[in-house]
Design a protein around this motif. Structure first.
Motif, PDB file in Angstrom:
ATOM      1  N   LYS A 169      69.978  49.514  56.948  1.00  0.00           N
ATOM      2  CA  LYS A 169      68.561  49.679  57.227  1.00  0.00           C
ATOM      3  C   LYS A 169      68.008  48.413  57.879  1.00  0.00           C
ATOM      4  O   LYS A 169      68.383  47.301  57.510  1.00  0.00           O
ATOM      5  CB  LYS A 169      67.794  49.977  55.936  1.00  0.00           C
ATOM      6  N   PRO A 170      67.096  48.569  58.849  1.00  0.00           N
ATOM      7  CA  PRO A 170      66.501  47.375  59.474  1.00  0.00           C
ATOM      8  C   PRO A 170      65.618  46.620  58.488  1.00  0.00           C
ATOM      9  O   PRO A 170      65.045  47.209  57.566  1.00  0.00           O
ATOM     10  CB  PRO A 170      65.676  47.963  60.623  1.00  0.00           C
ATOM     11  N   VAL A 171      65.543  45.316  58.684  1.00  0.00           N
ATOM     12  CA  VAL A 171      64.726  44.431  57.855  1.00  0.00           C
ATOM     13  C   VAL A 171      63.629  43.824  58.727  1.00  0.00           C
ATOM     14  O   VAL A 171      63.913  43.319  59.816  1.00  0.00           O
ATOM     15  CB  VAL A 171      65.575  43.306  57.230  1.00  0.00           C
ATOM     16  N   VAL A 172      62.396  43.882  58.253  1.00  0.00           N
ATOM     17  CA  VAL A 172      61.265  43.342  59.006  1.00  0.00           C
ATOM     18  C   VAL A 172      60.909  41.975  58.441  1.00  0.00           C
ATOM     19  O   VAL A 172      60.552  41.852  57.266  1.00  0.00           O
ATOM     20  CB  VAL A 172      60.041  44.281  58.928  1.00  0.00           C
ATOM     21  N   ARG A 173      60.998  40.953  59.274  1.00  0.00           N
ATOM     22  CA  ARG A 173      60.673  39.604  58.813  1.00  0.00           C
ATOM     23  C   ARG A 173      59.155  39.439  58.678  1.00  0.00           C
ATOM     24  O   ARG A 173      58.386  40.093  59.404  1.00  0.00           O
ATOM     25  CB  ARG A 173      61.223  38.556  59.781  1.00  0.00           C
ATOM     26  N   PRO A 174      58.701  38.552  57.784  1.00  0.00           N
ATOM     27  CA  PRO A 174      57.259  38.288  57.657  1.00  0.00           C
ATOM     28  C   PRO A 174      56.672  37.854  58.985  1.00  0.00           C
ATOM     29  O   PRO A 174      57.310  37.133  59.766  1.00  0.00           O
ATOM     30  CB  PRO A 174      57.206  37.165  56.619  1.00  0.00           C
ATOM     31  N   ILE A 175      55.440  38.256  59.261  1.00  0.00           N
ATOM     32  CA  ILE A 175      54.845  38.088  60.585  1.00  0.00           C
ATOM     33  C   ILE A 175      54.691  36.631  60.995  1.00  0.00           C
ATOM     34  O   ILE A 175      54.699  36.317  62.187  1.00  0.00           O
ATOM     35  CB  ILE A 175      53.491  38.823  60.642  1.00  0.00           C
ATOM     36  N   ASP A 176      54.584  35.712  60.025  1.00  0.00           N
ATOM     37  CA  ASP A 176      54.379  34.308  60.370  1.00  0.00           C
ATOM     38  C   ASP A 176      55.570  33.422  60.015  1.00  0.00           C
ATOM     39  O   ASP A 176      55.447  32.199  59.975  1.00  0.00           O
ATOM     40  CB  ASP A 176      53.109  33.780  59.689  1.00  0.00           C
ATOM     41  N   GLU A 177      56.709  34.047  59.774  1.00  0.00           N
ATOM     42  CA  GLU A 177      57.924  33.277  59.510  1.00  0.00           C
ATOM     43  C   GLU A 177      58.797  33.238  60.765  1.00  0.00           C
ATOM     44  O   GLU A 177      58.667  34.067  61.660  1.00  0.00           O
ATOM     45  CB  GLU A 177      58.706  33.891  58.347  1.00  0.00           C
ATOM     46  N   ALA A 178      59.695  32.263  60.812  1.00  0.00           N
ATOM     47  CA  ALA A 178      60.597  32.127  61.961  1.00  0.00           C
ATOM     48  C   ALA A 178      61.363  33.423  62.194  1.00  0.00           C
ATOM     49  O   ALA A 178      61.868  34.039  61.254  1.00  0.00           O
ATOM     50  CB  ALA A 178      61.566  30.980  61.735  1.00  0.00           C
ATOM     51  N   THR A 197      57.551  33.162  65.940  1.00  0.00           N
ATOM     52  CA  THR A 197      57.387  34.130  64.860  1.00  0.00           C
ATOM     53  C   THR A 197      57.079  35.503  65.454  1.00  0.00           C
ATOM     54  O   THR A 197      56.750  35.615  66.640  1.00  0.00           O
ATOM     55  CB  THR A 197      56.229  33.715  63.940  1.00  0.00           C
ATOM     56  N   PRO A 198      57.144  36.567  64.663  1.00  0.00           N
ATOM     57  CA  PRO A 198      56.744  37.872  65.187  1.00  0.00           C
ATOM     58  C   PRO A 198      55.317  37.865  65.733  1.00  0.00           C
ATOM     59  O   PRO A 198      55.045  38.504  66.760  1.00  0.00           O
ATOM     60  CB  PRO A 198      56.872  38.790  63.967  1.00  0.00           C
ATOM     61  N   ARG A 199      54.419  37.123  65.081  1.00  0.00           N
ATOM     62  CA  ARG A 199      53.038  37.075  65.575  1.00  0.00           C
ATOM     63  C   ARG A 199      52.949  36.374  66.931  1.00  0.00           C
ATOM     64  O   ARG A 199      52.343  36.893  67.866  1.00  0.00           O
ATOM     65  CB  ARG A 199      52.133  36.353  64.577  1.00  0.00           C
TER      66      ARG A 199
END
Length: 528
Positions: A169-178, A197-199
């Motif tokens: 399953k895909p994992v979504v990293r926190p929006i403000d983490e590397a 970061t994702p943001r």
């Protein structure tokens, strides 16, 4: 899912490159992706894919990486031979929640060793060719594991042997983490590792989404930028979400480029400034390889007006334009401007553009000496917005020296006109006493002398401005034409001519000016 819906989702939740192929496939899985080379990791799949197949391959690779032992939150350094599969592998790393660290294949073994140590026990994803290059680097001490995407080597895990691994399953990293780490060009030494970061990645799509809206039809977008660069994230994301057929290019030889453009007839071309300079001669090709191009775009460095003019005149499209974006890895796209066929040759190459629409970066120029910044007294260029990179990995102090609250100091100097246009005159470290702008000299002289393939003005041993020149086919310089072209710049020393292949360059083909200046000091050259 519509492309606009996916884009809005990215603006809320950030850009996760591990999810992007799947999102793009949901928008339109039949969108074609064409390569000008074979994928090292999947040599059997050929050069014509669809977005749906691309997404399937990313999911497959993510499963293999998980089977190899890579886990969420780990850092995975990708250092491999230049190939479009680099971006595919990066997406796979991201898909399992690990942090991608992209290193250019142009980096030497010693530099890679330093960066591996800085990243602190990462997994190294590489290939046999690069492992041979790293033979003297103590990988067993510097890495957690080594995985090869092509070319088996003792002690390394082979992705090919993990085919058929169970999907995860895909994992979504926190929006403000590397999420993705890239590196600076390294023009002044060991590159810095820039944390995105994702943001920040999602925010950077805003101004460019609007630029691509200029294309009303679903025509081919040709992308010729380093696969490891932060710009590649935005370029691929935008093209796929907009459902544009993509031509991913690795080869830069003009003959190869011409064949690709004639076959695929791109309407949008994004490439490095120095690549576009190398391709200028194609403007004379009777097959009109640039005839289909509606928009040329470049974001890595200021480009010379003469180059833009030649390219635009080679287009057969009504209203063809060259859109230049000024920015850097740490800030993304900062300002931009369009050039048109009838006026590009008269443009001031130092005018890099205006602030872009709402939601894009803010720009200011700060005094260096207490006096108001002006053409005669340029100031520091600074940028502020949510697209700024989060930090330099393992060098927070170095990052903090350039950060002042919301504002990031770019390292460039310039000024703004009363109409708001930002003029970038030089990098601060490249300024030469008594010279307003070495880049301006280069713009003017290259526009006058078509026999020059490159001109770089650097500081000489006695602080004098020294023009280092390269000519087409390394032909001897016509001294009379040179003197006439530089008559307006009386302080210039006599030119030094070297073969273009000897210019020290970064991974994005920028000339390493300080290294070139050191060469002049250490190994005096004969004047042209």
């Amino acid at each position: 899912m519509k492309g606009s819906v996916a884009y809005q989702s990215i603006q809320k939740r950030g850009l996760h490159i591990g999810l992007l192929p799947e999102m793009a496939a949901a928008v339109n899985g039949s969108t074609p992706i064409t390569l000008d080379h074979d994928l090292d990791v999947f040599p059997e799949v050929g050069r014509r894919l669809t977005v749906a197949r691309y997404a399937e391959h990313v999911d497959d690779l993510a499963a293999r990486l998980w089977a190899a032992g890579v886990r969420t939150d780990e850092r995975v350094v990708i250092y491999k031979t230049a190939n479009a599969d680099h971006w595919m592998l990066a997406a796979a790393v991201s898909r399992i929640g690990a942090v991608v660290v992209n290193l250019s294949p142009a980096l030497d073994a010693a530099t890679v060793g330093v960066l591996l140590e800085r990243v602190d026990q990462p997994t190294l994803l590489t290939d046999g060719t690069k492992l041979d290059l790293l033979a003297e680097v103590p990988l067993a001490d510097l890495t957690r594991r080594v995985i090869t995407s092509a070319g088996d080597r003792p002690g390394a895990v082979s992705l090919a042997e993990l085919a058929g691994a169970p999907r995860v399953k895909p994992v979504v990293r926190p929006i403000d983490e590397a999420a993705v780490i890239t590196h600076t060009s390294g023009t002044t030494g060991i590159p810095k590792l820039v944390v995105h970061t994702p943001r920040t990645q999602g925010v950077r799509l805003v101004p460019q989404w609007r630029l691509l809206s200029l294309m009303r039809k679903k025509e081919t977008v040709a992308i010729h930028v380093p696969f490891v660069h932060s710009r590649m994230v935005a370029a691929m994301s935008l093209a796929l979400l907009k459902e544009y057929p993509v031509l991913l290019m690795r080869e830069s030889d003009p003959a190869d480029v011409a064949e690709q453009f004639i076959e695929h007839r791109p309407a949008f071309v994004e490439a490095l400034p120095n690549s576009l300079m190398e391709w200028e001669g194609l403007a004379e090709d009777p097959r009109a390889p640039f005839g289909s191009v509606k928009v040329f775009s470049s974001t890595f460095d200021a480009i010379h007006p003469a180059t833009m003019s030649k390219l635009l005149k080679a287009s057969d499209r009504r209203g063809a334009l060259f859109f230049q974006i000024y920015g850097q890895s740490e800030v993304g796209p900062a300002v931009g401007r369009a050039y048109f066929r009838g006026s590009a040759h008269k443009a001031n190459g130092r005018c890099v553009g205006w602030a872009m629409p709402k939601g894009a970066a803010r720009i200011r120029v700060v005094s260096r000496d207490g006096e108001t910044p002006s053409e005669e007294n340029p100031g520091f260029i600074e940028v502020a917005w949510d697209g700024l990179a989060k930090t330099y990995f393992a060098e927070q102090g170095r990052y903090d020296t350039n950060r002042n609250g919301d504002w990031w100091r770019t390292g460039d100097v310039g000024y703004r006109t009363r109409f708001g246009c930002l003029h970038m005159l030089d990098r601060e470290v490249d300024m030469i006493p008594g010279v307003r702008s070495s880049l301006e000299i280069e713009d003017v002289v290259l526009g006058k002398l078509s026999e020059l393939s490159e001109l770089v003005v650097v500081q000489g041993p006695d602080s004098e401005p020294v023009p280092v020149i390269c000519t087409v086919d390394d032909r001897p310089l016509d001294r009379d034409r040179w003197r006439a072209a530089v008559a307006g710049f009386p302080r210039l020393a006599d030119p030094v001519q070297i073969p273009q292949a000897e210019l020290p360059r970064t991974a994005t083909l920028k000339v390493q000016r300080l290294a070139l200046a050191r060469r002049l000091e250490e190994q005096p050259q004969e004047q042209a």
